[in-house]
Design a protein around this motif. Structure first.
Motif, PDB file in Angstrom:
ATOM      1  N   TYR A 117       2.801  11.727  -6.281  1.00 54.19           N
ATOM      2  CA  TYR A 117       2.767  12.029  -4.847  1.00 54.19           C
ATOM      3  C   TYR A 117       1.497  11.496  -4.181  1.00 54.19           C
ATOM      4  O   TYR A 117       1.550  11.008  -3.058  1.00 54.19           O
ATOM      5  CB  TYR A 117       2.883  13.540  -4.630  1.00 54.19           C
ATOM      6  CG  TYR A 117       2.764  13.938  -3.184  1.00 54.19           C
ATOM      7  CD1 TYR A 117       3.773  13.656  -2.279  1.00 54.19           C
ATOM      8  CD2 TYR A 117       1.619  14.568  -2.710  1.00 54.19           C
ATOM      9  CE1 TYR A 117       3.667  14.000  -0.948  1.00 54.19           C
ATOM     10  CE2 TYR A 117       1.498  14.918  -1.370  1.00 54.19           C
ATOM     11  CZ  TYR A 117       2.527  14.638  -0.502  1.00 54.19           C
ATOM     12  OH  TYR A 117       2.403  14.961   0.819  1.00 54.19           O
ATOM     13  N   VAL A 118       0.365  11.597  -4.874  1.00 54.55           N
ATOM     14  CA  VAL A 118      -0.889  11.121  -4.272  1.00 54.55           C
ATOM     15  C   VAL A 118      -1.056   9.613  -4.407  1.00 54.55           C
ATOM     16  O   VAL A 118      -2.058   9.064  -3.963  1.00 54.55           O
ATOM     17  CB  VAL A 118      -2.130  11.853  -4.828  1.00 54.55           C
ATOM     18  CG1 VAL A 118      -2.070  13.316  -4.504  1.00 54.55           C
ATOM     19  CG2 VAL A 118      -2.320  11.612  -6.307  1.00 54.55           C
ATOM     20  N   GLY A 119      -0.091   8.939  -5.037  1.00 53.59           N
ATOM     21  CA  GLY A 119      -0.102   7.481  -5.054  1.00 53.59           C
ATOM     22  C   GLY A 119      -0.592   6.852  -6.333  1.00 53.59           C
ATOM     23  O   GLY A 119      -0.805   5.636  -6.377  1.00 53.59           O
ATOM     24  N   GLU A 120      -0.771   7.603  -7.390  1.00 49.55           N
ATOM     25  CA  GLU A 120      -1.243   7.040  -8.661  1.00 49.55           C
ATOM     26  C   GLU A 120      -0.088   6.360  -9.375  1.00 49.55           C
ATOM     27  O   GLU A 120       0.963   6.959  -9.580  1.00 49.55           O
ATOM     28  CB  GLU A 120      -1.830   8.148  -9.542  1.00 49.55           C
ATOM     29  CG  GLU A 120      -2.448   7.638 -10.813  1.00 49.55           C
ATOM     30  CD  GLU A 120      -3.567   6.654 -10.561  1.00 49.55           C
ATOM     31  OE1 GLU A 120      -3.479   5.525 -11.087  1.00 49.55           O
ATOM     32  OE2 GLU A 120      -4.516   6.995  -9.835  1.00 49.55           O
ATOM     33  N   ARG A 121      -0.278   5.087  -9.729  1.00 48.33           N
ATOM     34  CA  ARG A 121       0.793   4.345 -10.387  1.00 48.33           C
ATOM     35  C   ARG A 121       0.371   3.809 -11.751  1.00 48.33           C
ATOM     36  O   ARG A 121       1.202   3.314 -12.499  1.00 48.33           O
ATOM     37  CB  ARG A 121       1.253   3.174  -9.508  1.00 48.33           C
ATOM     38  CG  ARG A 121       1.809   3.596  -8.152  1.00 48.33           C
ATOM     39  CD  ARG A 121       3.063   4.449  -8.287  1.00 48.33           C
ATOM     40  NE  ARG A 121       3.655   4.760  -7.010  1.00 48.33           N
ATOM     41  CZ  ARG A 121       3.507   5.913  -6.372  1.00 48.33           C
ATOM     42  NH1 ARG A 121       2.780   6.871  -6.892  1.00 48.33           N
ATOM     43  NH2 ARG A 121       4.084   6.126  -5.220  1.00 48.33           N
ATOM     44  N   LYS A 122      -0.904   3.876 -12.109  1.00 48.11           N
ATOM     45  CA  LYS A 122      -1.367   3.384 -13.412  1.00 48.11           C
ATOM     46  C   LYS A 122      -1.013   4.413 -14.483  1.00 48.11           C
ATOM     47  O   LYS A 122      -1.046   5.614 -14.238  1.00 48.11           O
ATOM     48  CB  LYS A 122      -2.880   3.168 -13.381  1.00 48.11           C
ATOM     49  CG  LYS A 122      -3.304   2.106 -12.394  1.00 48.11           C
ATOM     50  CD  LYS A 122      -4.812   1.998 -12.345  1.00 48.11           C
ATOM     51  CE  LYS A 122      -5.210   1.069 -11.216  1.00 48.11           C
ATOM     52  NZ  LYS A 122      -6.617   1.197 -10.878  1.00 48.11           N
ATOM     53  N   PRO A 123      -0.712   3.958 -15.693  1.00 48.27           N
ATOM     54  CA  PRO A 123      -0.291   4.897 -16.738  1.00 48.27           C
ATOM     55  C   PRO A 123      -1.433   5.746 -17.315  1.00 48.27           C
ATOM     56  O   PRO A 123      -1.178   6.822 -17.864  1.00 48.27           O
ATOM     57  CB  PRO A 123       0.309   3.997 -17.815  1.00 48.27           C
ATOM     58  CG  PRO A 123      -0.321   2.676 -17.600  1.00 48.27           C
ATOM     59  CD  PRO A 123      -0.582   2.566 -16.126  1.00 48.27           C
ATOM     60  N   GLY A 124      -2.656   5.306 -17.206  1.00 50.33           N
ATOM     61  CA  GLY A 124      -3.791   6.012 -17.800  1.00 50.33           C
ATOM     62  C   GLY A 124      -3.916   7.468 -17.379  1.00 50.33           C
ATOM     63  O   GLY A 124      -3.967   8.366 -18.236  1.00 50.33           O
TER      64      GLY A 124
END
Length: 158
Positions: A117-124
């Motif tokens: 929801y907050v826009g995080e798309r990296k898998p880490g």
């Protein structure tokens, strides 16, 4: 949606006062007193002091607003505040889920959704959140000897 103005001291004082009164009423049912007197202070003393300070502070805010007319007026814009309010509501859903399906499963569902929801798309960060859910559960269970809500699968691990 439209914008509206909020008197911060008055609103904060009323909300904080109602919360303090509610928590003072609930305190005896939430924090038990030992059946024997060990001579030590009651376990209710620190929460009671904090709630009393909270109640006095809320009364001071209300007096500051209504009597002294010292008020900060803030414009509330729903479009700007909507993400924060939705995250707070998400945390309320998290608490409900945690009580129903356990800490680990609720964490595995809600925290990745919050990251998305907050826009995080990296898998880490997703990996860190998933591993942390298990690590925190095991830390509380094995080190602190505090049981977090569990579903009961796999002997209470999940």
């Amino acid at each position: 949606m439209k914008k509206f103005k909020i008197k911060t001291n008055l609103v904060s004082g009323v909300i904080m006062g109602v919360a303090a009164l509610l928590l003072i009423i609930l305190l005896p049912s939430q924090v038990r007193v030992p059946t024997y007197d060990s001579g030590a202070p009651s376990p209710r003393i620190i929460p009671g002091i904090c709630l009393a300070i909270m109640l006095v502070s809320s009364i001071a805010l209300i007096i500051q607003s209504l009597v002294l007319k010292q008020e900060k007026i803030v414009e509330f814009d729903w479009a700007k505040e909507k993400p924060a309010i939705l995250l707070i509501l998400g945390m309320c859903v998290y608490i409900g889920l945690m009580l129903c399906i356990g800490y680990v499963l609720a964490s595995l569902i809600v925290f990745p959704l919050a990251l998305f929801y907050v826009g995080e798309r990296k898998p880490g960060p997703y990996i860190v959140v998933l591993v942390s859910a298990f690590a925190i559960f095991l830390l509380f269970k094995n080190v602190f000897n505090i049981s977090l809500p569990a579903l009961g699968l796999l002997g209470g691990i999940i």
